[in-house]
Write an enzyme that holds these catalytic residues in place. Sequence first.
Site, short mmCIF file in Angstrom:
data_model
loop_
_atom_site.label_atom_id
_atom_site.label_comp_id
_atom_site.label_asym_id
_atom_site.label_seq_id
_atom_site.Cartn_x
_atom_site.Cartn_y
_atom_site.Cartn_z
N CYS A 40 -2.93 -26.56 -11.05
CA CYS A 40 -2.77 -25.10 -10.94
C CYS A 40 -1.62 -24.63 -11.84
O CYS A 40 -0.53 -25.22 -11.84
CB CYS A 40 -2.50 -24.73 -9.49
N CYS A 94 -11.09 -20.20 -13.07
CA CYS A 94 -9.82 -20.92 -13.15
C CYS A 94 -9.74 -21.69 -14.47
O CYS A 94 -10.56 -22.57 -14.74
CB CYS A 94 -9.67 -21.89 -11.98
N CYS A 113 -7.50 -16.37 -10.36
CA CYS A 113 -8.51 -16.57 -9.31
C CYS A 113 -8.51 -15.42 -8.29
O CYS A 113 -9.46 -15.27 -7.52
CB CYS A 113 -8.34 -17.92 -8.62
N CYS A 147 -20.36 -16.33 -3.41
CA CYS A 147 -19.57 -16.03 -4.63
C CYS A 147 -18.73 -17.24 -5.04
O CYS A 147 -18.10 -17.88 -4.21
CB CYS A 147 -18.67 -14.83 -4.34
N ASP A 153 7.34 -17.77 3.89
CA ASP A 153 7.08 -18.74 2.83
C ASP A 153 7.83 -20.06 2.97
O ASP A 153 7.23 -21.12 2.91
CB ASP A 153 7.38 -18.10 1.46
C1 B12 Z 1 2.92 -25.06 -1.75
C2 B12 Z 1 2.43 -23.65 -2.03
C3 B12 Z 1 1.81 -23.42 -3.24
C4 B12 Z 1 1.36 -24.56 -4.17
C5 B12 Z 1 0.04 -25.14 -3.58
C6 B12 Z 1 -0.94 -24.04 -3.21
C7 B12 Z 1 -1.92 -24.40 -2.12
N1 B12 Z 1 -3.09 -23.74 -2.21
O1 B12 Z 1 -1.66 -25.17 -1.19
C8 B12 Z 1 1.20 -23.83 -5.53
C9 B12 Z 1 2.50 -23.92 -6.32
C10 B12 Z 1 0.07 -24.33 -6.42
C11 B12 Z 1 1.00 -22.39 -5.05
C12 B12 Z 1 0.39 -21.42 -5.81
C13 B12 Z 1 0.22 -20.12 -5.39
N2 B12 Z 1 0.72 -19.54 -4.30
CO1 B12 Z 1 1.56 -20.53 -2.89
N3 B12 Z 1 2.31 -21.37 -1.34
C14 B12 Z 1 2.62 -22.62 -1.08
C15 B12 Z 1 3.23 -22.72 0.33
C16 B12 Z 1 4.75 -22.75 0.18
C17 B12 Z 1 2.76 -23.91 1.17
C18 B12 Z 1 1.22 -24.12 1.18
C19 B12 Z 1 0.88 -25.51 1.61
O2 B12 Z 1 1.43 -26.03 2.59
N4 B12 Z 1 0.01 -26.15 0.87
C20 B12 Z 1 -0.28 -27.56 1.02
C21 B12 Z 1 -1.54 -27.87 1.83
C22 B12 Z 1 -1.30 -28.14 3.29
O3 B12 Z 1 -2.46 -26.84 1.66
P1 B12 Z 1 -4.03 -27.01 1.97
O4 B12 Z 1 -4.43 -28.43 1.96
O5 B12 Z 1 -4.73 -26.01 1.09
O6 B12 Z 1 -4.04 -26.50 3.48
C23 B12 Z 1 -5.20 -26.07 4.03
C24 B12 Z 1 -5.88 -27.11 4.91
O7 B12 Z 1 -5.23 -28.37 4.84
C25 B12 Z 1 -5.85 -26.49 6.25
N5 B12 Z 1 -4.77 -26.88 7.17
C26 B12 Z 1 -3.54 -27.38 6.88
N6 B12 Z 1 -2.84 -27.52 8.01
C27 B12 Z 1 -3.63 -27.07 9.03
C28 B12 Z 1 -3.37 -26.99 10.39
C29 B12 Z 1 -4.38 -26.46 11.23
C30 B12 Z 1 -4.09 -26.32 12.68
C31 B12 Z 1 -5.65 -26.08 10.69
C32 B12 Z 1 -6.72 -25.53 11.57
C33 B12 Z 1 -5.89 -26.19 9.31
C34 B12 Z 1 -4.87 -26.68 8.50
O8 B12 Z 1 -5.66 -25.09 6.01
C35 B12 Z 1 -4.77 -24.95 4.93
C36 B12 Z 1 -4.84 -23.59 4.27
O9 B12 Z 1 -6.05 -23.40 3.53
C37 B12 Z 1 2.70 -21.38 0.98
C38 B12 Z 1 3.61 -20.80 2.06
C39 B12 Z 1 3.44 -21.52 3.38
N7 B12 Z 1 4.52 -21.95 3.98
O10 B12 Z 1 2.32 -21.68 3.87
C40 B12 Z 1 2.58 -20.44 -0.25
C41 B12 Z 1 1.45 -19.41 -0.28
C42 B12 Z 1 0.16 -20.07 0.16
N8 B12 Z 1 1.34 -19.06 -1.74
C43 B12 Z 1 1.12 -17.87 -1.97
C44 B12 Z 1 0.89 -17.34 -3.27
C45 B12 Z 1 0.98 -15.83 -3.43
C46 B12 Z 1 0.62 -18.19 -4.34
C47 B12 Z 1 0.10 -17.79 -5.74
C48 B12 Z 1 -0.86 -16.62 -5.76
C49 B12 Z 1 1.33 -17.51 -6.66
C50 B12 Z 1 0.97 -17.21 -8.11
N9 B12 Z 1 0.45 -16.03 -8.43
O11 B12 Z 1 1.22 -18.01 -8.99
C51 B12 Z 1 -0.57 -19.11 -6.20
C52 B12 Z 1 -2.05 -19.16 -5.75
C53 B12 Z 1 -2.73 -20.43 -6.12
C54 B12 Z 1 -3.94 -20.67 -5.23
N10 B12 Z 1 -5.13 -20.38 -5.75
O12 B12 Z 1 -3.77 -21.07 -4.09
C55 B12 Z 1 1.00 -17.03 -0.71
C56 B12 Z 1 -0.47 -16.73 -0.46
C57 B12 Z 1 -0.73 -15.34 0.08
C58 B12 Z 1 -2.19 -15.18 0.42
N11 B12 Z 1 -2.72 -13.99 0.25
O13 B12 Z 1 -2.84 -16.11 0.84
C59 B12 Z 1 1.68 -17.98 0.37
C60 B12 Z 1 1.09 -17.90 1.76
C61 B12 Z 1 3.18 -17.57 0.39
C62 B12 Z 1 3.42 -16.27 1.16
N12 B12 Z 1 4.28 -16.29 2.18
O14 B12 Z 1 2.88 -15.22 0.90
N13 B12 Z 1 1.47 -22.21 -3.82
S1 SF4 Z 2 -3.66 -19.56 -9.75
FE1 SF4 Z 2 -5.87 -19.80 -9.41
S2 SF4 Z 2 -6.85 -19.45 -11.43
FE2 SF4 Z 2 -4.66 -19.79 -11.80
S3 SF4 Z 2 -4.57 -22.00 -12.24
FE3 SF4 Z 2 -4.11 -21.76 -10.02
S4 SF4 Z 2 -6.11 -22.00 -9.01
FE4 SF4 Z 2 -6.51 -21.67 -11.21
#
Ligand code: B12
Ligand code: SF4
Length: 264
Positions: A168, A152, A198, A145, A88
């Site tokens: 979020c 959300c 979600c 789906c 993480d």
């Molecule tokens: C910041 C962060 C958050 C933020 C932003 C979430 C997000 N979706 O980015 C917040 C606080 C909102 C959050 C919430 C949650 N998080 Co969070 N979060 C992180 C963290 C620390 C970094 C993610 C990140 O960099 N996001 C910012 C940008 C870059 O994300 P993005 O634009 O969606 O990135 C995508 C694209 O840009 C592309 N991409 C980006 N770079 C690259 C590079 C290449 C080469 C390619 C091909 C593509 C690509 O793919 C990316 C992934 O889809 C990760 C851990 C980690 N180090 O990865 C955990 C992580 C994603 N979170 C996790 C969890 C559990 C949650 C929550 C469920 C917690 C909760 N119950 O409240 C929620 C879920 C919300 C949701 N629906 O996503 C888990 C997810 C596990 C899983 N099964 O996927 C992680 C992986 C932590 C872990 N080690 O387990 N989180």
């Molecule tokens: S965790 Fe999922 S359902 Fe809850 S606010 Fe974030 S995106 Fe929406």
Amino acid sequence: MTYLNRSARHCADVRNVIPSARTVIVTATIYNTDRPYSTEITDPDRAHIARYAWGDDYHDVIGARMEQLLAWMKEQSPEPFDARACVDNGPVQERVYAQYAGIGWIGKNSCVINPQKGSWIFLAEIICSLDLECDRPALDQCGTCTLCIEACPTKAIVAAGVLDATRCISYLTIEQRKEIPAEFREAVGNHVYGCDICQEVCPWNATPPVSADPAWQPRAAWDGVSVGELAAQSDDDLQKAMEKSAMMRAEVAGLRRNLRAAGV
Ligand code: B12
Ligand code: SF4
């Protein structure tokens, strides 16, 4: 979360972490327990806390296990190698590597979904200089789906796999330090730490496996409590209950702020 912006370039390539990196080993650890989903609870007073935070802090628990795995790999390997374990907090786009490693696909809710185990999984990695055989990337099976997007409460999933993190509930109740903006309070409701909606509505989590690992079992302070019961606890008791859990990220002050937003 401005750190994401600052570190984006660094995180795009693990060779910025270990220049000799050839392989990323990704693990998925199930943290689900047998407690009902927030979407199944009908009691309007019940406090909702995201299930990943119910037990011990996964950074500590999984971090220690990854170090053990790495130590074992070093013992077994005929050649020395460079490596770093991350969970993480490391500079790794964990979901991207998980998809490429075949753990699961990045769903429309932006979580990694494994077709057998669902998405209640923590991701962790070992970046190493060993040239190991790779698994096949996982295939996207979300299909048509859109249940997560529709469910959300804050409309944070703005397109398939695209999250407006500033909407979020996980960001609003954990990461940001200000009061919860008035426009989101009703939608946030009794979500006093994170949000699982979600993932709860996701058909791949309809019959999820449950972990017996004591590390992830809910602590008594959060198990089935109402927002009123939580608010009635002293700061000292809340602090003790949060100790060594992921909830320390918001600290007692953050939890109190979220309880106030929930109206208690
Ligand atoms: C910041 C962060 C958050 C933020 C932003 C979430 C997000 N979706 O980015 C917040 C606080 C909102 C959050 C919430 C949650 N998080 Co969070 N979060 C992180 C963290 C620390 C970094 C993610 C990140 O960099 N996001 C910012 C940008 C870059 O994300 P993005 O634009 O969606 O990135 C995508 C694209 O840009 C592309 N991409 C980006 N770079 C690259 C590079 C290449 C080469 C390619 C091909 C593509 C690509 O793919 C990316 C992934 O889809 C990760 C851990 C980690 N180090 O990865 C955990 C992580 C994603 N979170 C996790 C969890 C559990 C949650 C929550 C469920 C917690 C909760 N119950 O409240 C929620 C879920 C919300 C949701 N629906 O996503 C888990 C997810 C596990 C899983 N099964 O996927 C992680 C992986 C932590 C872990 N080690 O387990 N989180
Ligand atoms: S965790 Fe999922 S359902 Fe809850 S606010 Fe974030 S995106 Fe929406």
